[in-house]
Design a protein around this motif. Sequence first.
Motif, mmCIF file in Angstrom:
data_model
loop_
_atom_site.group_PDB
_atom_site.id
_atom_site.type_symbol
_atom_site.label_atom_id
_atom_site.label_comp_id
_atom_site.label_asym_id
_atom_site.label_seq_id
_atom_site.Cartn_x
_atom_site.Cartn_y
_atom_site.Cartn_z
ATOM 1 N N LEU A 54 27.596 -26.720 16.558
ATOM 2 C CA LEU A 54 26.935 -27.749 15.745
ATOM 3 C C LEU A 54 26.549 -27.174 14.388
ATOM 4 N N VAL A 55 26.860 -27.931 13.349
ATOM 5 C CA VAL A 55 26.490 -27.527 11.994
ATOM 6 C C VAL A 55 25.313 -28.398 11.542
ATOM 7 N N PHE A 56 24.335 -27.765 10.931
ATOM 8 C CA PHE A 56 23.140 -28.464 10.434
ATOM 9 C C PHE A 56 23.062 -28.281 8.930
ATOM 10 N N ILE A 57 22.665 -29.338 8.241
ATOM 11 C CA ILE A 57 22.424 -29.205 6.792
ATOM 12 C C ILE A 57 21.041 -29.788 6.499
ATOM 13 N N LYS A 116 26.331 -32.238 12.759
ATOM 14 C CA LYS A 116 27.606 -32.713 13.301
ATOM 15 C C LYS A 116 28.357 -31.567 13.962
ATOM 16 N N GLY A 117 29.231 -31.944 14.863
ATOM 17 C CA GLY A 117 30.023 -30.925 15.533
ATOM 18 C C GLY A 117 30.472 -31.393 16.889
ATOM 19 N N LEU A 118 31.041 -30.444 17.604
ATOM 20 C CA LEU A 118 31.585 -30.737 18.926
ATOM 21 C C LEU A 118 30.571 -30.237 19.946
ATOM 22 N N VAL A 119 30.265 -31.080 20.931
ATOM 23 C CA VAL A 119 29.264 -30.688 21.904
ATOM 24 C C VAL A 119 29.806 -30.896 23.317
ATOM 25 N N LEU A 120 29.565 -29.917 24.174
ATOM 26 C CA LEU A 120 29.953 -30.058 25.581
ATOM 27 C C LEU A 120 28.783 -30.703 26.312
ATOM 28 N N LEU A 121 29.058 -31.810 27.009
ATOM 29 C CA LEU A 121 27.978 -32.536 27.683
ATOM 30 C C LEU A 121 28.172 -32.487 29.192
ATOM 31 N N TRP A 179 32.280 -35.532 19.994
ATOM 32 C CA TRP A 179 31.850 -35.332 18.615
ATOM 33 C C TRP A 179 30.443 -35.885 18.497
ATOM 34 N N LEU A 180 29.530 -35.079 17.992
ATOM 35 C CA LEU A 180 28.179 -35.578 17.707
ATOM 36 C C LEU A 180 28.059 -35.781 16.202
ATOM 37 N N GLN A 181 27.602 -36.959 15.818
ATOM 38 C CA GLN A 181 27.335 -37.269 14.410
ATOM 39 C C GLN A 181 25.891 -37.707 14.319
ATOM 40 N N HIS A 182 25.095 -37.032 13.513
ATOM 41 C CA HIS A 182 23.703 -37.442 13.344
ATOM 42 C C HIS A 182 23.386 -37.496 11.852
#
Length: 316
Positions: free
Chosen positions: A287-290, A250-255, A263-266
């Motif tokens: 973007l943060v990944f867990i 999740k995080g903020l992404v420039l497209l 906001w990207l939510q996966h």
Amino acid sequence: MTSPRIAVTVVSGFLGAGKTTLLNRMVRRAEGSRLAVIVNDFGELNIDAAIVSEVTDAVYSLQNGCICCTVQEDLLAQLASLAQLEPRLERIVIECSGVSDPQRIVQTLAYPQLRSQMQLDMVITVVDATRHLQLDGEYARLARAQVAAADLLLLNKTDLVDAAQLQALRDALGARTRVHESVQAELPDALWLDTDLDLEPRAQKPLTRVSDSDHGEMFSSWLWQSNAALDVECLRGWLRALPSDVFRVKGLVLLTPGSTAHWLQHVGTRSQFLPALDDVRADATRLVFIARRGFDGWEALGQGLEDCTVKEVAGV
Ligand SMILES: Nc1nc2c(ncn2[C@@H]2O[C@H](COP(=O)(O)OP(=O)(O)OP(=O)(O)O)[C@@H](O)[C@H]2O)c(=O)[nH]1
């Protein structure tokens, strides 16, 4: 005359279950009342705090650790300081990170310096109806601990499962606790604002041993940043190919085009892009990944993201 104690609602649930979606609803429903929220993100950035601050200013963030392990002292200090606010708060909602065991937060609330000021109203655990039964090993144990600590279970994402899957989930959860099914964490006010609910005494709820280590150690997290914008179709393809060991992105992404912030939510196999409000600081993709403990595929993931970046001419 002594002031009434501040009601505390704890929102728990595994990574991506729908806790922030619920929190946003609560904040909107409680408009006009004295409500503050505390959010805890496990990764290096507090994405949830940024999302919730689109709807309220009363957001306090505890960052970079699991709220029930490494940042428990910070939670205590934060609650003690919120208890001093004038005019007095009516309610505090604590959103645990998806890696936390809420029972430890309940223990924090019982500390002598807080007990006279605030009172636990309820623990709401949001359950991802699509993923709860797919978790394995220590992750399944953590999700079960979150369920065991709940006064109310919100079976969320019921739009994504059929009747048989929902029944299988209900059977697995058992019927000990109040259960409400939801889409987009829709929760009737009476189920969380009515503080006279007849709840099972907390002392009867067992403490579940999830792991000998701190919960944070069950997960590895990673931050990817870039000033370049990303091509959305390339990014979608990259998300579809993510290894199942990655629980959450999740995080903020420039497209492209125009480097617009989203906001990207996966979660699992599903991704969502939502335009960010104009006042969100969006000068880079963050973007943060867990992922599971020991996941070591970060370099390859980073290369895949680099391959999706597009150098845009300023102002285009
Ligand atoms: N289809 C569907 N998607 C949902 C539902 N509830 C939430 N989502 C989506 O699931 C994703 C994760 O929701 P969040 O509310 O951020 O989950 P979370 O539990 O706060 O996630 P973490 O804080 O990272 O653990 C978002 O893309 C939501 O829009 C639902 O009922 N149905």
